[in-house]
Write a protein that holds these residues in place. Structure first.
Motif, PDB file in Angstrom:
ATOM      1  N   LYS A  66       1.044  -1.177  -0.283  1.00 39.67           N
ATOM      2  CA  LYS A  66      -0.405   0.254   0.096  1.00 39.67           C
ATOM      3  C   LYS A  66       0.397   1.265  -0.061  1.00 39.67           C
ATOM      4  CE  LYS A  66      -3.582   2.144   2.710  1.00 39.67           C
ATOM      5  NZ  LYS A  66      -4.247   2.134   3.482  1.00 39.67           N
ATOM      6  N   HIS A  67       2.401   1.398   0.937  1.00 42.34           N
ATOM      7  CA  HIS A  67       3.243   2.234   0.881  1.00 42.34           C
ATOM      8  C   HIS A  67       4.552   2.553   0.098  1.00 42.34           C
ATOM      9  CE1 HIS A  67       0.048   3.884   3.928  1.00 42.34           C
ATOM     10  NE2 HIS A  67       0.813   2.741   4.289  1.00 42.34           N
ATOM     11  N   TYR A 118       7.998   1.743   4.343  1.00 45.09           N
ATOM     12  CA  TYR A 118       8.030   0.939   5.486  1.00 45.09           C
ATOM     13  C   TYR A 118       9.633   0.703   5.492  1.00 45.09           C
ATOM     14  CZ  TYR A 118       4.048  -1.203   3.320  1.00 45.09           C
ATOM     15  OH  TYR A 118       3.046  -1.082   2.478  1.00 45.09           O
ATOM     16  N   ILE A 119      10.935   0.530   5.063  1.00 47.96           N
ATOM     17  CA  ILE A 119      12.188   1.212   5.862  1.00 47.96           C
ATOM     18  C   ILE A 119      12.412   2.074   6.859  1.00 47.96           C
ATOM     19  CG2 ILE A 119      13.911   1.386   5.484  1.00 47.96           C
ATOM     20  CD1 ILE A 119      13.589  -0.364   2.529  1.00 47.96           C
ATOM     21  N   HIS A 120      12.217   3.041   6.414  1.00 51.25           N
ATOM     22  CA  HIS A 120      12.070   4.227   7.467  1.00 51.25           C
ATOM     23  C   HIS A 120      11.686   4.627   8.613  1.00 51.25           C
ATOM     24  CE1 HIS A 120      15.343   6.063   4.861  1.00 51.25           C
ATOM     25  NE2 HIS A 120      14.573   5.517   3.986  1.00 51.25           N
ATOM     26  N   PHE A 121      10.017   4.115   8.609  1.00 48.27           N
ATOM     27  CA  PHE A 121       9.898   4.129   9.622  1.00 48.27           C
ATOM     28  C   PHE A 121      10.733   3.312  10.898  1.00 48.27           C
ATOM     29  CE2 PHE A 121       7.271   1.785  12.956  1.00 48.27           C
ATOM     30  CZ  PHE A 121       5.509   2.929  13.399  1.00 48.27           C
ATOM     31  N   CYS A 160       0.410  -5.188   9.064  1.00 50.30           N
ATOM     32  CA  CYS A 160       0.705  -4.204  10.705  1.00 50.30           C
ATOM     33  C   CYS A 160       1.030  -2.844  10.617  1.00 50.30           C
ATOM     34  CB  CYS A 160       1.595  -5.553  11.227  1.00 50.30           C
ATOM     35  SG  CYS A 160       0.742  -6.728  12.154  1.00 50.30           S
ATOM     36  N   MET A 161       2.117  -3.276   9.483  1.00 55.54           N
ATOM     37  CA  MET A 161       2.712  -1.699   8.704  1.00 55.54           C
ATOM     38  C   MET A 161       2.077  -0.643   7.979  1.00 55.54           C
ATOM     39  SD  MET A 161       6.111  -1.916   9.702  1.00 55.54           S
ATOM     40  CE  MET A 161       6.851  -0.268   8.455  1.00 55.54           C
ATOM     41  N   ASP A 162       1.161  -2.075   7.554  1.00 49.85           N
ATOM     42  CA  ASP A 162       0.330  -0.235   6.509  1.00 49.85           C
ATOM     43  C   ASP A 162      -0.643   0.040   7.534  1.00 49.85           C
ATOM     44  OD1 ASP A 162       1.156  -0.961   4.483  1.00 49.85           O
ATOM     45  OD2 ASP A 162      -0.574  -3.008   3.600  1.00 49.85           O
ATOM     46  N   LYS A 163      -1.498  -1.159   8.876  1.00 55.15           N
ATOM     47  CA  LYS A 163      -1.816  -0.394   9.365  1.00 55.15           C
ATOM     48  C   LYS A 163      -1.391   0.612  10.632  1.00 55.15           C
ATOM     49  CE  LYS A 163      -4.681  -3.975  10.690  1.00 55.15           C
ATOM     50  NZ  LYS A 163      -4.801  -4.972  11.990  1.00 55.15           N
ATOM     51  N   TRP A 164      -0.563   0.964  11.307  1.00 52.50           N
ATOM     52  CA  TRP A 164       0.361   1.940  12.259  1.00 52.50           C
ATOM     53  C   TRP A 164       1.048   2.437  10.849  1.00 52.50           C
ATOM     54  CZ3 TRP A 164       3.504  -0.302  16.272  1.00 52.50           C
ATOM     55  CH2 TRP A 164       3.815   0.325  16.900  1.00 52.50           C
ATOM     56  N   LEU A 165       1.161   2.458   9.627  1.00 55.97           N
ATOM     57  CA  LEU A 165       1.576   3.865   9.002  1.00 55.97           C
ATOM     58  C   LEU A 165       0.066   4.531   8.559  1.00 55.97           C
ATOM     59  CD1 LEU A 165       3.958   2.555   6.203  1.00 55.97           C
ATOM     60  CD2 LEU A 165       4.110   4.106   8.170  1.00 55.97           C
ATOM     61  N   ASP A 179      -7.727   6.309   7.475  1.00 52.03           N
ATOM     62  CA  ASP A 179      -9.127   6.050   7.913  1.00 52.03           C
ATOM     63  C   ASP A 179      -9.341   4.831   7.018  1.00 52.03           C
ATOM     64  OD1 ASP A 179     -11.030   5.178   9.009  1.00 52.03           O
ATOM     65  OD2 ASP A 179     -12.508   7.075   8.994  1.00 52.03           O
ATOM     66  N   ASP A 180      -8.925   3.484   7.658  1.00 52.80           N
ATOM     67  CA  ASP A 180      -9.366   2.381   6.961  1.00 52.80           C
ATOM     68  C   ASP A 180     -11.062   1.952   6.132  1.00 52.80           C
ATOM     69  OD1 ASP A 180      -7.321   1.223   6.577  1.00 52.80           O
ATOM     70  OD2 ASP A 180      -7.596  -0.078   8.530  1.00 52.80           O
TER      71      ASP A 180
END
Length: 93
Positions: free
Chosen positions: A2-3, A8-11, A78-83, A90-91
């Motif tokens: 999604k991102h 994902y790497i910099h989070f 899980c990364m998508d949810k956090w980002l 909002d999902d």
């Protein structure tokens, strides 16, 4: 995904942690065996679950407090949810 891969790497899930983190590497990999998802164990982000073999995941390895090598795997959902949470998305849209 999604991102962007760089998101994902910099989070940094360890941001604000007072541990001494050195020799840190972060990358996206296709896992060769099952791993527990670190974020699944996080109290605000769901139940413990497994990243299945062949799935893409974020893996981080680092020397923690000069004492031990730590490695954590986080699945892309899980990364998508956090980002999304960080970006105010909002999902339900």
């Amino acid at each position: 995904m999604k991102h962007q891969e760089s998101d994902y790497i910099h989070f940094d899930p360890w941001e604000g942690d007072e541990s001494d983190i050195r020799c840190r590497t972060v990358k996206l990999v296709k896992v060769r065996k099952q791993h527990a998802c670190f974020m699944g164990a996080h109290p605000n982000h769901g139940d413990q679950h497994i990243i299945e073999r062949g799935a893409v995941a974020r893996v981080e390895t680092a020397l923690i407090d000069g004492d031990f090598w730590g490695r954590s795997y986080v699945c892309i959902p899980c990364m998508d949810k956090w980002l999304d949470e960080i970006n105010g998305e909002d999902d339900d849209k």
